[in-house]
Design an enzyme around this catalytic site. Structure first.
Site, PDB file in Angstrom:
ATOM      1  CG  ASN B  77      -0.246   0.560   2.450  1.00  0.00           C
ATOM      2  OD1 ASN B  77      -0.288   1.751   2.711  1.00  0.00           O
ATOM      3  ND2 ASN B  77       0.416  -0.296   3.207  1.00  0.00           N
ATOM      4  CG  ASN B 136       3.876   4.885  11.656  1.00  0.00           C
ATOM      5  OD1 ASN B 136       4.909   4.358  11.235  1.00  0.00           O
ATOM      6  ND2 ASN B 136       2.776   4.986  10.923  1.00  0.00           N
ATOM      7  CG  PHE B 137       9.750   5.409  15.196  1.00  0.00           C
ATOM      8  CD1 PHE B 137       9.163   6.671  15.087  1.00  0.00           C
ATOM      9  CD2 PHE B 137      10.389   5.081  16.387  1.00  0.00           C
ATOM     10  CE1 PHE B 137       9.195   7.556  16.143  1.00  0.00           C
ATOM     11  CE2 PHE B 137      10.429   5.970  17.453  1.00  0.00           C
ATOM     12  CZ  PHE B 137       9.825   7.211  17.330  1.00  0.00           C
ATOM     13  CB  CYS B 139       4.823   4.900   7.559  1.00  0.00           C
ATOM     14  SG  CYS B 139       3.831   5.104   6.092  1.00  0.00           S
ATOM     15  CB  THR B 205       4.614  -2.278   5.201  1.00  0.00           C
ATOM     16  OG1 THR B 205       4.843  -0.865   5.250  1.00  0.00           O
ATOM     17  CG2 THR B 205       3.210  -2.593   5.676  1.00  0.00           C
ATOM     18  CB  CYS B 350       3.809 -35.590  -8.883  1.00  0.00           C
ATOM     19  SG  CYS B 350       4.860 -35.033  -7.527  1.00  0.00           S
ATOM     20  CB  CYS B 357      16.563 -34.842  -5.569  1.00  0.00           C
ATOM     21  SG  CYS B 357      17.943 -35.397  -4.544  1.00  0.00           S
ATOM     22  CB  CYS B 382      19.480 -38.907   1.288  1.00  0.00           C
ATOM     23  SG  CYS B 382      18.362 -37.785   2.164  1.00  0.00           S
ATOM     24  CB  CYS B 388      12.369 -34.512  -1.507  1.00  0.00           C
ATOM     25  SG  CYS B 388      13.030 -35.134   0.054  1.00  0.00           S
TER      26      CYS B 388
END
Lengths: 446, 435
Positions: B77, B136-137, B139, B205, B350, B357, B382, B388
């Site tokens: 935003n 608010n430090f 924004c 943010t 699948c 790998c 492994c 995986c």
């Protein structure tokens, strides 16, 4: 009305046209699997796991890179997806509509094991191809004219696939078609609710836009020309004329009025201007167990028949029609009778009245105003006897070469055919590759 | 039902879920709806200094990154602090607090970095009845260009200075909201601590650009063809926020400093993550802006059921429970040896584990067995990396098995030891401590 009179009335053949109102036909023949909207396409595409060495591709007779094209849809590259589909199968738009995917790619989808619901590959494929076709986007062009000429017999899926493959390589193709339109079963066969909006013909326009493909209609092999003339006039020949004959039941009174070939009726249905023109019985029996049997049974029900019974001589496990197809016809109101073998046709005044069946030592009869034969088609083309047949159809090798040099074949008329549109597409593609190799060799003098 | 009552730096609320300072808390109408829905408290959208209200852009303020099925993964935003008159906000805050005395009411503040400006605004909100203030430090857009918000939060000395002013001129508890747009969150937290902050809240943010419009090459969202970086939030930022919370919770200089956890909290599970890593309560914004205030129902019920299930009676029992399990890489036990295991019954074939790998890691998963498609871990190759497990689309199909002491690691041929041993003492470490 006395009981005797009632029985007489019930057994009088009741066949008439226009059993339904116009709106009812539209509703009944709406698309079997309507297309997905944009959002549904993205959600469905997101379900694809992009499997390694994907089983769906393995299960596709034309080897389309399914996971690959779905990933392109996901990334918003619809043209890329369509190109990936069409480069393996130029009639991928048809196949997306008519393939029994529940026994092909969608059966192989790993999602079946995860949540019992495969990715709806056919609808995604359709979406991608529809986007390309609707914008006229072409992915392939003709190479420089080679001066080589190839004759193709029949204008169905196998032939179109072959013709496009050859045209890409710069060869000139002439297609001889016995009927007045191209498309083969896509145009004349298949259920109407699988191919709406004149799709077969639009697809042919899209395919032939590549150029170098010429059609000669009303040309039947054996009557209007013969194989020898093609061999003399062309550098190669591809036979893709399909199956012309219909198996008979071998029953008494098979010639009675009301007994007809499912294939012929479907052809009439697909070509008629108005479904209300079609004669429809009140009680209809269909004999068979394949896709044609399902297609005729469903459609005659949708045309307004009261009772439609599909009788198959063996059990569901032996039926060619898939479980999904069987469910679909049952939902539409068709009753399926298994293990019922027709043994006699009873008539009244030369018209079918009832069909007698045997079922595990018992016999019973079903009243019928119409009976459709849908127990398979036979190869009936008038070809040179030097072409070897196998199981009543043309024998071909892996490259789709027949026993005669310079003649290839594919689609339903060859012995290995699976009687699937997608298998025909693959035959045509492989034959085109093989023909091209031969033509290039001959031109370089190898 | 577990007691969800929260007491955070002395501020009571019926549950630990506050709405963060953001559009959902901009005015009485929204805040009352939130309280009616069950939210425990709000941090009122940031107030600025008195004077003509600032103006927002009239183009789009929000941008989103979606998953394939249009779930909102990340959100950004460019809205500024409140654009309503200060006295209107103050009147509404006063009235709402009066009407909802059991809910926490915190007022977020941001004024120019001068002692007078802060003194003035603190004085103005003194009588609202609010339970505390949040500085608010953080924004990162718009206000930072004017020397406020992240422009203050990015300089520890300023953080400490302003915090000290607030403690000096106000009796209200002070929460310092930290910006993640720094290299080391601990420096900002230490500064707040040194300034006398009662708590820190994090994270604000993150500077972000959502995407580029590939037709016009403007950025999304576009205001007249141009865009600017906006503050990124939502589910995508949660792992970043968790790490920052944990860093402050386990830092020697800030250990024990109360933390209000913020960053992509969408469900009660997310909230428990934050609380276990040291947060005393949590603040939510994007989830509410994505689905509406009703998401609080699942948060309350889920947290309560979770606590009942675990026999936990108060939230304080969860606070910091996982902090001791966060350590530096060098202290991880090198004698813990794991191998991936594929449950063949739940494997859907699948092949993703194999190909990732094979292509990108250790060639430790087969693709066929006896000519058939088959995926199985090759213990000799492994390294237990978890790739995986991470890519498998079936939950719990692939798991990591920890080898027991005495077993042989098929990859190295060595016997697994039951002794803890980390990099600091490893023979390959030139700087090892036990030379």
């Amino acid at each position: 009305m006395s009981g005797v009179q009632a029985q007489a009335a019930a057994s009088a053949p009741d066949i008439k046209t226009a059993r339904l109102q116009t709106g009812e036909y539209l509703h009944n023949f709406s698309e079997m699997h309507p297309p997905l909207g944009e959002t549904a396409v993205l959600v469905e595409a997101d379900r694809c796991h992009f499997c390694y060495d994907a089983p769906c591709t393995e299960a596709c007779p034309t080897g389309i890179d399914v996971a690959g094209f779905i990933r392109m849809i996901k990334s918003g590259n619809h043209y890329g997806a369509a190109r990936l589909i069409l480069q393996e199968n130029i009639i991928g738009g048809s196949c997306a509509r008519v393939c029994p995917t529940e026994t092909l790619c969608e059966e192989a989808c790993v999602r079946n094991d995860q949540d019992h619901r495969p990715v709806r590959i056919a609808l995604l494929q359709r979406h991608a191809v529809d986007v390309a076709m609707s914008t006229g986007k072409q992915f392939f062009s003709r190479k420089t004219d080679t001066g080589k000429r190839v004759a193709i017999v029949g204008a169905g899926p196998a032939s179109l696939s072959c013709a496009h493959g050859l045209a890409r390589e710069g060869h000139r193709v002439t297609i001889f078609e016995a009927r007045e339109k191209s498309g083969g079963l896509n145009e004349y066969g298949l259920a109407a609710y699988k191919m709406l909006d004149n799709f077969a013909s639009r697809e042919i326009d899209y395919i032939t836009a590549i150029g170098g493909i010429e059609f000669r209609y009303g040309q039947e092999l054996g009557d209007d020309f013969d194989l020898t003339s093609l061999q003399e006039g062309y550098d190669a020949v591809f036979l893709g004329m399909g199956l012309g004959g219909v198996n008979s039941l071998g029953l008494p009174n098979e010639a009675a009025d009301g007994v007809m070939s499912a294939v012929d009726y479907i052809e009439r249905l697909r070509q008629c201007a108005d479904f209300a023109e079609l004669p429809v019985g009140r009680q209809v029996v269909v004999i068979g167990g394949g896709m044609t049997a399902i297609d005729i049974a469903t459609q005659i029900k949708l045309l307004g028949a009261d009772e439609v019974t599909l009788a198959y001589r063996r059990g569901p496990e032996a039926m060619v029609a898939s479980e999904e197809e069987r469910e679909f016809t049952q939902i539409k109101g068709v009753k399926i009778l298994y293990n019922a073998t027709p043994v006699n046709i009873h008539t009244i005044d030369g018209h079918i009245k009832e069909v007698e069946f045997e079922c595990k030592d018992k016999t019973f009869t079903l009243p019928a105003d119409m009976l459709f034969k849908a127990i398979g088609q036979t190869f009936s083309a008038k070809i040179d006897s030097s072409i070897a047949l196998e199981k009543g159809r043309i024998r071909v090798d892996e490259e789709r070469k027949t026993s005669v040099a310079g003649v290839w074949a594919g689609g339903d008329c060859v012995c290995e055919g699976e009687d699937l549109t997608v298998a025909a597409a693959q035959d045509g593609k492989l034959a085109a590759r093989s023909i091209n190799e031969c033509l290039l060799k001959s031109s370089t003098g190898d | 039902m577990a007691d969800l009552t929260s007491t955070f730096i002395g501020i009571q609320s019926p549950n630990p879920f506050w709405l963060a300072s953001a559009p959902p808390t901009d005015k009485a109408y929204n805040v009352v709806r939130a309280f009616e829905a069950g939210w425990g408290g709000v941090v009122w959208k940031t107030l600025g200094e008195d004077g003509p209200p600032l103006v927002n852009v009239n183009g789009p303020r929000y941008g989103a990154w979606h998953s394939g099925d249009r779930r909102l993964m990340g959100f950004n935003n460019i809205e500024l602090i409140t654009d309503r008159p200060l006295d209107l906000n103050i009147r509404e805050i006063t009235q709402v607090k009066k009407d909802w005395p059991d809910r926490a009411m915190i007022v977020s503040l941001m004024v120019p970095c001068t002692e007078d400006a802060w003194k003035d605004v603190l004085h103005k909100i003194e009588d609202t009845g609010a339970d505390g203030i949040e500085l608010n430090f953080g924004c990162p857009h718009g206000m930072s260009e004017r020397g406020m918000g992240a422009a203050v939060g990015q300089v520890p000395e300023y953080v400490e200075m302003v915090t000290r002013w607030c403690k000096e001129y106000s009796a209200m508890p002070v929460i310092v909201k930290l910006t993640p747009n720094i290299t080391d969150i601990r420096l900002s937290a230490r500064a707040a601590c040194n300034g006398g902050a009662d708590a820190v809240s994090m994270i604000n943010t993150i500077n972000s650009i959502i995407s580029v419009d590939l037709d016009t090459f403007s950025i999304n969202p576009s205001t007249g063809g141009k865009g600017t970086h906006g503050g990124y939030c939502g589910p995508a930022v949660k792992p970043i926020a968790l790490n920052m919370v944990a860093e402050v919770a386990r830092d020697e200089q800030t250990r024990g400093l109360p933390i209000s956890g913020i960053g992509g909290i969408t469900t009660w599970r997310d909230a428990v993550d934050f609380i276990a890593l040291g947060a005393g309560n949590v603040q939510v914004c994007t989830a509410a802006m994505t689905y509406g205030f009703k998401v609080i129902d699942d948060m309350i019920a889920g947290l309560s059921d979770f606590m009942d299930d675990k026999g936990i009676t108060s939230i304080d029992e969860i606070v910091g429970k996982a902090v001791g399990n966060v350590t530096d890489w060098q202290y991880l036990d090198l004698n813990t040896i794991v191998k991936a295991e594929i449950d063949q019954d739940s494997c859907i074939q699948c092949g993703r584990c194999h190909v990732v790998c094979e292509d990108t890691s250790h060639q430790a998963i087969t693709q066929e067995k006896d000519g058939l498609r088959h995926f199985e871990v090759i213990d000799e190759e492994c390294v237990g990396c978890n790739l995986c497990v991470s890519v498998c689309p079936v939950e719990n199909c692939i798991s990591l098995r920890e080898l027991s002491a005495g077993e042989t690691d098929a990859r190295t041929g060595e016997t697994v030891s039951d002794q803890y041993a980390n990099w600091t003492t490893h023979t390959n470490n030139p700087a090892r401590t036990n030379q």
